[in-house]
Enzyme design. Structure first.
Site, short mmCIF file in Angstrom:
data_model
loop_
_atom_site.label_atom_id
_atom_site.label_comp_id
_atom_site.label_asym_id
_atom_site.label_seq_id
_atom_site.Cartn_x
_atom_site.Cartn_y
_atom_site.Cartn_z
N GLY C 11 0.84 -1.20 0.00
CA GLY C 11 0.00 0.00 0.00
C GLY C 11 0.86 1.24 0.00
N ARG C 72 1.04 -5.10 -6.14
CA ARG C 72 1.09 -6.40 -5.48
C ARG C 72 1.38 -7.43 -6.58
NH1 ARG C 72 -0.86 -5.08 -0.26
NH2 ARG C 72 -2.14 -3.21 -0.35
N ASP C 103 4.79 -4.97 5.98
CA ASP C 103 5.21 -6.34 6.29
C ASP C 103 5.29 -7.23 5.04
OD1 ASP C 103 2.43 -6.27 6.04
OD2 ASP C 103 2.16 -8.03 7.30
N THR C 126 3.94 2.81 5.87
CA THR C 126 2.55 2.37 5.81
C THR C 126 1.74 3.30 6.71
OG1 THR C 126 0.98 0.73 6.66
CG2 THR C 126 3.22 0.59 7.49
N ASP C 128 -0.66 2.59 8.43
CA ASP C 128 -1.27 1.88 9.56
C ASP C 128 -0.44 1.90 10.84
OD1 ASP C 128 -3.31 1.21 7.79
OD2 ASP C 128 -2.28 -0.60 7.14
N ASP C 130 1.66 -0.17 11.94
CA ASP C 130 1.57 -1.47 12.63
C ASP C 130 2.84 -2.31 12.49
OD1 ASP C 130 1.28 -1.87 9.95
OD2 ASP C 130 -0.46 -3.20 10.09
N ARG C 172 -6.20 -1.22 9.14
CA ARG C 172 -6.20 -2.69 9.08
C ARG C 172 -6.55 -3.28 10.44
NH1 ARG C 172 -1.54 -5.54 5.88
NH2 ARG C 172 -0.35 -4.66 7.61
#
Lengths: 321, 321, 321, 321
Positions: C11, C72, C103, C126, C128, C130, C172
């Site tokens: 992303g 992707r 990741d 990212t 996120d 995370d 997410r």
């Protein structure tokens, strides 16, 4: 403790309202009454006291400025002024203060404690980021973002015309805003008070200008020892002949809706200040250091100098090639 | 006609890229080849010709500046320079030009036609809005919005400190930006080149200041006959004693992503310019007047003066009470 | 080492371009050649290799998206795909990689090393936030600021109508964006995947609604175990009868010009990644922890869970009174 | 006339506060008392009357939402409700109303006049721009700019991933926002209620997608006859196989600080409404048509349909090649 006062003082900074809100709501959450004091120390003297409820601070989190107003008070500089302020505070039943501002604010708080026994906890709020005891001050992140938005716009016109611009940012005697605005804005050189302006290096970075670099931006901190953007620009022109434009960003850096980071920081430090007061910690500033709340004696916050990150200075040079 | 050229010249304005995109795609849509010319008239002399496809102008609509660059050309001011430019254009097979810019740009286009028979259609793009034949020029709406964002920020800090600010906006010799930024920013007074600065009125509007108005903002057009914001601020201070801060917005007004209005206008006028060329209309500027495309002889666009809307001047006074 | 490759994958996140710029310029500064790889792992397979110079990355620092594109790749999920990618990298003389992403990006980098001996350094990018091993990921601060700008707008209309809004933010399976957007936006309740949604508490915070609170905003993380904003909103309506509006912010959180913090972080980590490669550190992610550069084995960055700051969760509750 | 009332009603729109300010100050300027009415027609019934001074409306010009609040009133839909409202208005000595809102607002005003003789002047404020008698409604320009900011962000991520996005914008039953957001955002196709969705054309514009166009954006007006962005996206996928992402911008389009254009328009129309009342013009809406103030009977504003500019529809097609 039953009743505390909260006020803003000195130069205003985005996030002060978010911080007032946090102090008020944390105070109420912990069972205290919170009195807002208008116009900082001058308001203590003039008796501007307003009881604040949870709803009094609704919908202010996102606003620039300060609903409590701020002011510089000549009268508070005198012993009589401070005595009057202390008398008013005591009459209001205000047992402790949360002082939101910079070094001048904290000096006032120290005086109120030493002369009249009124304890305070300070919260660092100034766009200049020049207080020891916190990695960032409230308002700094917004000021850097505001400077960057302007620099991005200047980059557009610099690039369209293949021009060299000097952009002066705020920061009083420190280069915090200049360094981050410089790296974030892709500046070719950053002139800061902490280092002597290196005209040889300016010449080197400008060599590429109009060869393959089509636009160049030099950031100057207002407190630079050379005396600001106009002076440096004229000297570079004299020495090496580069034509220029100057933009002095000025007070737009003080206003505006606070950034995410400033809202979070203001919220955290507002709650932490109330928690510090409740646990009997006085004459300290609450700051955030390496992600954790830290208390620093008020005096240290302005006596010790917060250093610029040398790694930032290094990457500024690497990235301007 | 088979091949046209497009260029930007003079001061850059947000929306120039949107306009280039519209000219290129409309040209291709109508079966023409479109050649981009870099650095305006100087690029014609230096031979900066780049064939443009529909995809060459993808993803530029929203960008400030101009991908074709702009420049002021000394050489084009000479007869020899213009001859060289014309020769290069003819060698490239460029039969007509779309000239995006202001009065200087249009004077150049007139010269190329009169001396060398190369026809042009002009598109008004300047933040100053000072061209006759169009209600708005490309870039003006963005510049006013940028000024307003800054004034809003200044209002925050003015209000926190109960201060008086003078804000200088661009506009060369006309008050278009100043008037709309003044009304949109809630200014107490607007000093414009079209009217003599009225110090009596400034005194009157500032009477309320620190009585019930807590902040005041005075907008000054850069071309004001008094010589800018600093001069007026000092004179008001001398006459009536009001302390002040000054912010000169400067070049940030030239950059930034174009506003909705500027993108639409640039798109419309870009298409309309190509349609004008195709239908054999030369030496005219395409503008939008009262919502409709209108053609005006290039000479008239700078010889005739576009007037400020008197109703706007009136409501500025009403709303500053 | 003489030649390295740099790519973005997974992303996209604001600040990726600033990071590419930093990797390229730091590489050149330290004497390396830098090859840009288009479309992430798919581009390695397809052979999208572009040598990058210092000027190739001019004027991209402030742009959202990624000039190297991201994708992707199904093919890279196969052993054959990875073999083809590795073969192409070796033919290009690329000795090591800088992998910018999350990741999935890092899993790919590990596979390339374990199967083909091509070493990488990862950079966390990212929205996120995370990833273990860095306090913040590149893009996170911009995403929170973008969410806040939207929430501020929603607050305007919520307040005008005395309405309850549910706003769904990205993230997410983690609540980082939700928590900071919630605190920064003055949310009444924040529903995150890390905690079970507490309907009793929602009832309590909404009690004040239409009594003295005039508007209310509940933030929901997309990965919340209840299944998003619409589900929670309907359930609260069924249980307690509160009418509502829902806004799903969606992909606007991925785009936009990066914030100051993201530009600085991207610049720092880009330089640090090159310095790590040069000093022979492989299969690690460069992160910033408590203000300092830290290397973490790639595997740990997604195997270990980064925890939400419990103090933030606490102040979120205090401030929603 | 000595005393007038002002209120906002229906969906809120950015610029309503600027308009309230203009009505209040113009009223006072012309010697009237101005009473603010909270929560629109419901507030007339409930007795929410607040006398407003020039300073009551300081510092609200730049704020989204409406300080007078807005509401939809079931009670006012009944004859009894309207009778109660009229009784309260007369008790307050309110002789005429300035009604800021959309068609629902104007229907209410007509009823108050026909049943109870209370005259009104309407001011068009709705983001949808769907009122006859004014080129633009207050709030429309801001909504388009807000949509564009989001579309620009979506373009960043669409471009990074070579993706197709469908973006749904507001506009009820008209395509004004969609058309300008589509042109300003560089959309490949714009689906509006005024035209049948042309799947053949969508196929054609998407042919280039992943060939040479790397990203594509299709704008859908919420009121489109096909039923919104999700439905069209699914159908295009079924017919031609294009993968997609959908973003529904929703209520963020209602909030935010008003744009320059909306502030100016709101200021103009606020003053013009008061001037109309004073000169005895009732049951009309003040609008701006081709740059000039124009009065239109309230009934016509919603009975007659305002048409989309066909030239805009044409250039949208030309520019999407």
């Amino acid at each position: 403790m039953k009743r505390i006062g909260v006020f803003t003082s000195g130069g205003d900074a985005p996030g002060m309202n978010a911080c007032i809100r946090a102090v008020v709501r944390a105070g109420i959450y912990y069972g205290l009454e919170v009195i807002g004091i208008g116009h900082g120390y001058q308001g203590m003297i003039n008796g501007e006291f307003i009881p604040l409820q949870a709803r009094s601070v609704s919908n202010i989190l996102q606003r620039g400025g300060t609903i409590l107003k701020t002011a510089r008070s000549e009268e508070f500089m005198t012993k009589e002024g401070r005595a009057k302020a202390a008398k008013n505070l005591k009459e209001q039943g205000i047992e402790a203060l949360v002082a939101i501002g910079g070094d001048g604010t904290f000096r006032g708080a120290i005086a109120l404690y030493e002369e009249h026994g009124i304890p305070s906890v300070g919260i660092p709020a100034t766009i200049d980021n020049d207080l020891y005891g916190t990695d960032y001050t409230i308002g700094y992140d917004t000021a850097v973002n505001t400077a960057l938005e302007s620099i991005d716009k200047i980059r557009d016109t610099a690039d369209a015309h293949d021009r060299l611009f000097y952009v002066e940012v705020m920061g009083r005697t420190s280069g915090f805003i200049a360094v981050e605005a410089g790296i974030g804005g892709g500046a070719e050189y950053i002139a800061i008070p902490e280092e002597q302006t290196d005209y040889e290096e300016i010449k080197n970075v400008l060599k590429g200008f109009r060869k393959d670099k089509t636009s160049s931006i030099i950031i100057v901190a207002e407190g630079d020892e050379e005396g600001g953007a106009f002076k440096i620009a004229r000297k570079v022109k004299e020495l090496y002949g580069f034509d220029y434009r100057v933009v002095v960003l000025g007070h737009i850096q003080r206003g505006g809706s606070p950034s995410a980071r400033d809202r979070i920081l203001a919220s955290k430090l507002g709650v932490a200040a109330v928690e510090a007061l409740i646990s009997g910690k006085f004459n300290v500033m609450v700051g955030e250091v390496k992600g954790e709340i830290k208390l620093t004696p008020l005096k240290e916050t302005f006596r010790r100098r917060k250093e610029l990150d040398p790694y930032l200075l290094k990457i500024a040079k690497i990235l301007s090639i």
